[in-house]
Design a protein around this motif. Sequence first.
Motif, PDB file in Angstrom:
ATOM      1  N   ASN A 202       0.883  -1.181   0.000  1.00 37.06           N
ATOM      2  CA  ASN A 202       0.000   0.000   0.000  1.00 37.06           C
ATOM      3  C   ASN A 202       0.909   1.217   0.000  1.00 37.06           C
ATOM      4  N   VAL A 203       1.012   1.885  -1.145  1.00 36.09           N
ATOM      5  CA  VAL A 203       2.043   2.917  -1.308  1.00 36.09           C
ATOM      6  C   VAL A 203       1.533   4.113  -2.105  1.00 36.09           C
ATOM      7  N   ALA A 204       2.423   5.108  -2.249  1.00 33.87           N
ATOM      8  CA  ALA A 204       2.192   6.292  -3.086  1.00 33.87           C
ATOM      9  C   ALA A 204       0.866   6.990  -2.801  1.00 33.87           C
ATOM     10  N   PRO A 205       0.591   7.335  -1.528  1.00 35.16           N
ATOM     11  CA  PRO A 205      -0.659   8.043  -1.238  1.00 35.16           C
ATOM     12  C   PRO A 205      -0.653   9.431  -1.878  1.00 35.16           C
ATOM     13  N   ALA A 206      -1.817   9.899  -2.321  1.00 34.31           N
ATOM     14  CA  ALA A 206      -1.952  11.245  -2.893  1.00 34.31           C
ATOM     15  C   ALA A 206      -3.211  11.872  -2.308  1.00 34.31           C
ATOM     16  N   LEU A 207      -3.007  12.832  -1.402  1.00 33.62           N
ATOM     17  CA  LEU A 207      -4.118  13.468  -0.689  1.00 33.62           C
ATOM     18  C   LEU A 207      -4.794  14.539  -1.531  1.00 33.62           C
ATOM     19  N   SER A 208      -6.120  14.595  -1.433  1.00 27.56           N
ATOM     20  CA  SER A 208      -6.860  15.698  -2.066  1.00 27.56           C
ATOM     21  C   SER A 208      -6.503  16.995  -1.329  1.00 27.56           C
ATOM     22  N   PRO A 209      -6.685  18.163  -1.983  1.00 31.87           N
ATOM     23  CA  PRO A 209      -6.293  19.433  -1.352  1.00 31.87           C
ATOM     24  C   PRO A 209      -6.937  19.682   0.011  1.00 31.87           C
ATOM     25  N   ASP A 210      -8.193  19.241   0.188  1.00 32.85           N
ATOM     26  CA  ASP A 210      -8.851  19.463   1.489  1.00 32.85           C
ATOM     27  C   ASP A 210      -8.501  18.376   2.509  1.00 32.85           C
ATOM     28  N   GLY A 211      -7.716  17.381   2.084  1.00 31.75           N
ATOM     29  CA  GLY A 211      -7.269  16.328   2.997  1.00 31.75           C
ATOM     30  C   GLY A 211      -8.312  15.283   3.320  1.00 31.75           C
ATOM     31  N   LYS A 212      -9.502  15.365   2.690  1.00 30.75           N
ATOM     32  CA  LYS A 212     -10.598  14.463   3.084  1.00 30.75           C
ATOM     33  C   LYS A 212     -10.554  13.088   2.418  1.00 30.75           C
ATOM     34  N   LYS A 213      -9.829  12.984   1.301  1.00 33.92           N
ATOM     35  CA  LYS A 213      -9.731  11.689   0.628  1.00 33.92           C
ATOM     36  C   LYS A 213      -8.339  11.541   0.038  1.00 33.92           C
ATOM     37  N   PHE A 214      -7.987  10.314  -0.295  1.00 33.87           N
ATOM     38  CA  PHE A 214      -6.678  10.108  -0.904  1.00 33.87           C
ATOM     39  C   PHE A 214      -6.731   8.912  -1.852  1.00 33.87           C
ATOM     40  N   LEU A 215      -5.899   8.973  -2.869  1.00 35.55           N
ATOM     41  CA  LEU A 215      -5.712   7.849  -3.775  1.00 35.55           C
ATOM     42  C   LEU A 215      -4.422   7.147  -3.385  1.00 35.55           C
TER      43      LEU A 215
ATOM     44  N   LEU B  36      -8.654  11.494 -13.704  1.00 34.77           N
ATOM     45  CA  LEU B  36      -9.844  11.052 -12.976  1.00 34.77           C
ATOM     46  C   LEU B  36     -10.607  12.302 -12.540  1.00 34.77           C
ATOM     47  N   ASP B  37     -11.921  12.141 -12.273  1.00 29.80           N
ATOM     48  CA  ASP B  37     -12.661  13.256 -11.675  1.00 29.80           C
ATOM     49  C   ASP B  37     -12.528  13.175 -10.150  1.00 29.80           C
ATOM     50  N   GLY B  38     -13.206  14.068  -9.449  1.00 26.13           N
ATOM     51  CA  GLY B  38     -13.063  14.143  -7.996  1.00 26.13           C
ATOM     52  C   GLY B  38     -13.553  12.915  -7.253  1.00 26.13           C
ATOM     53  N   ASP B  39     -14.382  12.080  -7.905  1.00 24.75           N
ATOM     54  CA  ASP B  39     -14.868  10.849  -7.281  1.00 24.75           C
ATOM     55  C   ASP B  39     -14.044   9.634  -7.688  1.00 24.75           C
ATOM     56  N   GLY B  40     -12.941   9.888  -8.402  1.00 22.58           N
ATOM     57  CA  GLY B  40     -12.090   8.779  -8.815  1.00 22.58           C
ATOM     58  C   GLY B  40     -12.572   8.075 -10.062  1.00 22.58           C
ATOM     59  N   LYS B  41     -13.501   8.702 -10.818  1.00 22.62           N
ATOM     60  CA  LYS B  41     -13.974   8.071 -12.062  1.00 22.62           C
ATOM     61  C   LYS B  41     -13.100   8.508 -13.224  1.00 22.62           C
ATOM     62  N   LYS B  42     -12.805   7.562 -14.099  1.00 21.60           N
ATOM     63  CA  LYS B  42     -11.907   7.812 -15.222  1.00 21.60           C
ATOM     64  C   LYS B  42     -12.521   8.798 -16.203  1.00 21.60           C
ATOM     65  N   LEU B  43     -11.714   9.764 -16.636  1.00 18.70           N
ATOM     66  CA  LEU B  43     -12.152  10.711 -17.664  1.00 18.70           C
ATOM     67  C   LEU B  43     -11.508  10.338 -18.992  1.00 18.70           C
ATOM     68  N   ASP B  44     -12.226  10.584 -20.085  1.00 16.77           N
ATOM     69  CA  ASP B  44     -11.723  10.169 -21.399  1.00 16.77           C
ATOM     70  C   ASP B  44     -10.902  11.250 -22.069  1.00 16.77           C
ATOM     71  N   GLU B  45      -9.884  11.719 -21.402  1.00 21.86           N
ATOM     72  CA  GLU B  45      -9.132  12.807 -22.021  1.00 21.86           C
ATOM     73  C   GLU B  45      -7.632  12.569 -21.918  1.00 21.86           C
ATOM     74  N   ASP B  46      -7.202  11.328 -22.173  1.00 16.97           N
ATOM     75  CA  ASP B  46      -5.766  11.036 -22.124  1.00 16.97           C
ATOM     76  C   ASP B  46      -4.996  11.962 -23.053  1.00 16.97           C
ATOM     77  N   ILE B  47      -3.820  12.373 -22.605  1.00 17.09           N
ATOM     78  CA  ILE B  47      -2.930  13.156 -23.464  1.00 17.09           C
ATOM     79  C   ILE B  47      -1.720  12.283 -23.769  1.00 17.09           C
ATOM     80  N   ARG B  48      -1.541  11.987 -25.067  1.00 20.09           N
ATOM     81  CA  ARG B  48      -0.448  11.097 -25.490  1.00 20.09           C
ATOM     82  C   ARG B  48       0.788  11.904 -25.872  1.00 20.09           C
ATOM     83  N   PHE B  49       1.941  11.333 -25.563  1.00 18.71           N
ATOM     84  CA  PHE B  49       3.215  11.971 -25.929  1.00 18.71           C
ATOM     85  C   PHE B  49       4.025  10.976 -26.753  1.00 18.71           C
ATOM     86  N   GLU B  50       4.058  11.211 -28.071  1.00 19.05           N
ATOM     87  CA  GLU B  50       4.684  10.252 -28.982  1.00 19.05           C
ATOM     88  C   GLU B  50       6.198  10.179 -28.799  1.00 19.05           C
TER      89      GLU B  50
END
Length: 339
Positions: free
Chosen positions: A30-43, A112-126
Amino acid sequence: SDNAGLMDATKLPGSTGRLLVKGTEAEGLNVAPALSPDGKKFLFLSSRDLFSIELYLSDTATGKIKRKVTQTAVDTKFQSIQFIYSAGSWNLAGDRFVFGAVSAAKPVLAFLDGDGKKLDEDIRFENLGEILNPTWSPDGKKIAFSALAGGFSDIYIYDLATKELKNMTSDPFGDLQPAWAPDGRAIAFVTERFTAQLTDRLVSTGGYRLATLDPGTGEVTVLPTFKEGKSINPQWSSDSRSLFFVSDQNGISNIYRYDLASKGIRQITNLYTGVSGITDLSPTLSIAAKSNDLLYSVYNEGNYSIYTIEPKDLLVGNPVNETALNTTPAVLSPRERQG
């Protein structure tokens, strides 16, 4: 025995805060935590799915998992999350999360959006290799990240509106783990430029040090931290006046705080097993940009768990032994470096 003495002088993770995600034999990583700005949730990244390492969204107050965010085993979109060396980051509004991934053999910024749902806007770097540790500018208009190109690792800034990609540290040194200050004025990052020796025949990599980059001018300033060991994983305090970071200057990785004005350093954790991710350079530390909550991953009893530091006055820390500090941020000659 030295070991017993060390145990007496150091603390267990639970003594400075709460256990949020417990590593067990079945869920050892269980690694690489990433806290939301308000500290209420984390990925965070976890091996609780037996088939793969996945990203999960959790509630900070309870530690309960709200959502399994990725399905790399079945979702062809994510052939690989760069979890070993990388974490993602939230924008300051807290409604977007960015992380580096690989899709169709090319590196992408995925969202991802704020609820952790995937958004369809990947940016590719060739033309880039893997993308690591993306970080948002506070106004949400740009994303800085570390990426490989031509065998070298540099800090890039991508402008979301103009789609312009700019290499900010175009050089042969390893530059990693950028973190954009909440006030927008600087990007902290990890570099070997002040310790590595470049000659025609040999590149000897030095210890990793902290530096700041001016996103406007590209000017790089080294931050004097410790003479020994590495200083990695910089994370800004919410007032942009201090940097929290991880150093193994005395042989054990712990969290320290660097004050930009006074250049003073204080020690935040003093753990026997150390604050650590999967490898020597894995991100382990996250600070909430607005609330200053702090999470870290720690290796203990064969597993990786995630803890928070509470109460917050513990973030003031304790003074560090002056003799450990490096007050000369100059490049040392090879003979000086060998001591």
